[in-house]
Design an enzyme around this catalytic site. Structure first.
Site, PDB file in Angstrom:
ATOM      1  N   THR A  97       0.820  -1.212   0.000  1.00 22.61           N
ATOM      2  CA  THR A  97       0.000   0.000   0.000  1.00 22.61           C
ATOM      3  C   THR A  97       0.856   1.266   0.000  1.00 22.61           C
ATOM      4  OG1 THR A  97      -0.131   0.102   2.422  1.00 22.61           O
ATOM      5  CG2 THR A  97      -1.815  -1.196   1.288  1.00 22.61           C
ATOM      6  N   ASP A  98       0.187   2.372  -0.318  1.00 25.93           N
ATOM      7  CA  ASP A  98       0.851   3.671  -0.240  1.00 25.93           C
ATOM      8  C   ASP A  98       0.589   4.281   1.137  1.00 25.93           C
ATOM      9  OD1 ASP A  98      -1.766   4.643  -0.300  1.00 25.93           O
ATOM     10  OD2 ASP A  98      -1.656   5.253  -2.398  1.00 25.93           O
ATOM     11  N   GLN A  99       0.945   5.541   1.312  1.00 21.17           N
ATOM     12  CA  GLN A  99       0.795   6.211   2.606  1.00 21.17           C
ATOM     13  C   GLN A  99      -0.653   6.292   3.071  1.00 21.17           C
ATOM     14  OE1 GLN A  99       2.832   9.930   2.342  1.00 21.17           O
ATOM     15  NE2 GLN A  99       3.711   9.693   4.367  1.00 21.17           N
TER      16      GLN A  99
END
Length: 141
Positions: free
Chosen positions: A15-17
């Site tokens: 996942t991203d932030q």
């Protein structure tokens, strides 16, 4: 038509932030689903490769519908969309734990000789695979 079902728990590293799965991970998940389908059909990529045959992706098309997120468990449905004795097109549907469709798509593959990377006829060089893929193709029609 046989549909293989593979479950994946979304890992933090995918996942991203914002906790949303990065688009590149869906390609990896499709590979997992495809490998699972092939195993359920009675075959094994590793054995095919040890016999000097590879199956590269020649095209991939994914449509992103809804973001999968960290902590979700996604289900990958995989099936044989099309087969013509040379090319195989696999279909994918990825849904989250709530049943919401996240991604749909296809990937196209050919088989090639490892040493030359020249395409080969699945019908001729992998007759067992051909017979099963023909059966699955008829189930789609």
């Amino acid at each position: 038509m046989k549909k293989s079902v593979t479950e994946i728990e979304v890992r933090y590293k995918e996942t991203d932030q914002m906790g949303v799965v990065h688009h590149s991970n869906y390609v990896v998940w499709c590979e997992l689903g495809r490998t699972h389908l092939i195993r359920e059909l009675g075959f094994n990529y590793a054995e095919m490769e040890s016999d000097g045959v590879l199956s590269p992706v020649t095209a991939i098309n994914l449509a992103y519908k809804f973001p999968a997120k960290y902590g979700d468990t996604v289900t990958i449905e995989t099936w044989i969309e099309r087969y013509d004795g040379i090319r195989v097109v696999y279909g994918y549907n990825i849904v989250n734990g709530d049943g919401v469709q996240c991604v749909t798509g296809t990937s196209e593959h050919v088989c090639v000789k490892k040493e030359s990377f020249r395409p080969i006829s699945i019908r001729k060089h992998l007759p067992d695979w051909h017979a099963v893929y023909e059966r699955e193709k008829k189930a789609v029609e």
